[in-house]
Design an enzyme around this catalytic site. Structure first.
Site, PDB file in Angstrom:
ATOM      1  N   LYS A 224       0.791  -1.052   0.265  1.00  0.00           N
ATOM      2  CA  LYS A 224       0.561   0.229   0.024  1.00  0.00           C
ATOM      3  C   LYS A 224       1.075   1.175   0.109  1.00  0.00           C
ATOM      4  O   LYS A 224       2.243   1.210   0.200  1.00  0.00           O
ATOM      5  CB  LYS A 224      -0.764   0.279   1.356  1.00  0.00           C
ATOM      6  CG  LYS A 224      -2.454  -0.882   0.860  1.00  0.00           C
ATOM      7  CD  LYS A 224      -3.337  -0.817   1.731  1.00  0.00           C
ATOM      8  CE  LYS A 224      -4.517  -2.635   1.449  1.00  0.00           C
ATOM      9  NZ  LYS A 224      -5.286  -2.572   2.024  1.00  0.00           N
TER      10      LYS A 224
ATOM     11  N   ARG B 257      -4.128 -10.061   4.464  1.00  0.00           N
ATOM     12  CA  ARG B 257      -3.750  -9.814   3.252  1.00  0.00           C
ATOM     13  C   ARG B 257      -3.069  -9.860   2.591  1.00  0.00           C
ATOM     14  O   ARG B 257      -2.420  -8.582   2.405  1.00  0.00           O
ATOM     15  CB  ARG B 257      -5.367  -9.294   3.170  1.00  0.00           C
ATOM     16  CG  ARG B 257      -6.032  -9.245   1.928  1.00  0.00           C
ATOM     17  CD  ARG B 257      -7.256  -8.554   1.990  1.00  0.00           C
ATOM     18  NE  ARG B 257      -7.883  -8.473   0.129  1.00  0.00           N
ATOM     19  CZ  ARG B 257      -7.347  -7.191  -0.199  1.00  0.00           C
ATOM     20  NH1 ARG B 257      -6.134  -6.418  -0.168  1.00  0.00           N
ATOM     21  NH2 ARG B 257      -7.696  -7.814  -1.761  1.00  0.00           N
TER      22      ARG B 257
HETATM   23  N1  PMM Z   1      -6.945  -3.589   1.010  1.00  0.00           N
HETATM   24  C1  PMM Z   1      -7.675  -3.250   0.176  1.00  0.00           C
HETATM   25  C2  PMM Z   1      -8.822  -4.525  -1.386  1.00  0.00           C
HETATM   26  N2  PMM Z   1      -9.841  -5.067   0.073  1.00  0.00           N
HETATM   27  N3  PMM Z   1     -10.361  -6.166   2.037  1.00  0.00           N
HETATM   28  C3  PMM Z   1      -9.645  -6.561   3.315  1.00  0.00           C
HETATM   29  N4  PMM Z   1      -9.914  -7.304   4.092  1.00  0.00           N
HETATM   30  N5  PMM Z   1      -8.099  -5.443   3.861  1.00  0.00           N
HETATM   31  C4  PMM Z   1      -8.044  -4.705   3.607  1.00  0.00           C
HETATM   32  O1  PMM Z   1      -6.678  -4.326   3.398  1.00  0.00           O
HETATM   33  C5  PMM Z   1      -7.984  -4.488   1.458  1.00  0.00           C
HETATM   34  C6  PMM Z   1      -8.957  -5.104   1.095  1.00  0.00           C
HETATM   35  C7  PMM Z   1      -6.999  -3.358  -1.554  1.00  0.00           C
HETATM   36  O2  PMM Z   1      -6.871  -3.493  -2.418  1.00  0.00           O
HETATM   37  P1  PMM Z   1      -6.132  -4.344  -3.291  1.00  0.00           P
HETATM   38  O3  PMM Z   1      -7.280  -5.527  -3.108  1.00  0.00           O
HETATM   39  O4  PMM Z   1      -5.872  -4.162  -4.620  1.00  0.00           O
HETATM   40  O5  PMM Z   1      -5.565  -4.745  -2.591  1.00  0.00           O
END
Ligand code: PMM
Length: 268
Positions: free
Chosen positions: A206, A248
């Protein structure tokens, strides 16, 4: 105990890090299988980018992106004792994904507990201030930890009352948060763990990590998302040390190696 590792599989043209990499169905399925061999516990399939300023995607398009990939991976996932989750804000998408084999709804809107209750799926309530279109305009909190914690606690209570049996909370790093908010939340992640509700966290690749790496290097330009792996793994280890139960990540293999090394070290 080591946390579970949730591998990110974005079937989107425009996600901030892997957008376009897996938008072809076969490539997405190959990447999902690869993450399983790397040891992922959950494969998190998403069909709508939630990067700041992203345009919403009609539910039908999101379903057309994610369902074939979930269906194609369902047998492999079951065979390796892993699970599939659907990363969505939309009830119709969540339902279709569960029908195709997902057993967790990774809900970046923290509003779909009724779908989890009706389907029996697990539910991740992620905190977001605003919507992806506007969330980074001017995020403001008087006390970011207390406010995010209180909001998630209420969500978990509502979900339990509605009959959701498996509920997770996630502070939503980067979702309506300044870089300083992100660091403050990570530093205090043990307060989320102390609620007793299992905590999930996503720092992977990020922007706040890019900014920290640029500052450490005394340069204006942040490294590209896929050059933020060490920083991503470092924050994953921090979260694991503080008791976070699911991390994640885009980079499953290095995260699992680091978590294994940490576990072996702490077992000795
Ligand atoms: N970050 C993204 C997407 N989904 N879901 C959860 N539970 N926590 C997160 O921090 C999160 C998420 C950011 O987008 P990406 O799929 O491109 O990493």
């Amino acid at each position: 105990m080591s946390p579970q590792v949730m591998g990110v599989l974005n079937v989107t043209p425009d996600s901030f890090s892997d957008g376009g990499d897996w938008s072809d169905r076969d490539a997405a399925v190959r990447r999902g299988r690869e993450m399983l061999t790397e040891g992922a516990h959950v494969i998190d399939v998403g069909g709508e980018s939630t990067r700041p300023g992203a345009e919403p995607v009609p539910a039908a398009d999101e379903i057309a992106r994610v369902v074939p990939v979930i269906a194609a991976l369902a047998d492999d996932v079951e065979a390796s004792g892993a699970r599939l989750s659907i990363d969505t804000r939309h009830a119709d998408v969540a339902r279709a994904a569960v029908d195709a084999g997902a057993t967790i709804i990774n809900d970046v809107s923290a509003s779909l507990h009724h779908v989890a209750a009706a389907t029996g799926a697990g539910w991740v309530a992620m905190h977001m201030q605003g919507t992806p279109g506007t969330m980074q305009d001017a995020p403001h909190y008087d006390d970011v930890v207390a406010e995010v914690l209180a909001a998630l606690w209420t969500k978990a209570e509502d979900a339990r009352a509605a009959g959701v049996e498996e509920c997770w909370i996630d502070p939503g790093i980067g979702f309506g948060k300044t870089f300083a908010h992100n660091w403050t939340l990570l530093a205090a992640i043990d307060r989320f763990v102390d609620t007793g509700v299992p905590v999930a966290v996503g720092t992977s690749r990020k922007g706040f990590l890019g900014a920290a790496l640029a500052a450490a290097d005394d340069t204006e330009s942040a490294p590209r998302p896929d050059d933020r792996i060490e920083a991503s793994v470092t924050t994953a280890l921090w979260a694991a040390t503080m008791g976070v139960a699911m991390i994640r990540v885009h980079d499953v293999a290095p995260t699992i190696i680091a978590l294994d090394a940490q576990r072996v070290r702490s077992d000795r």
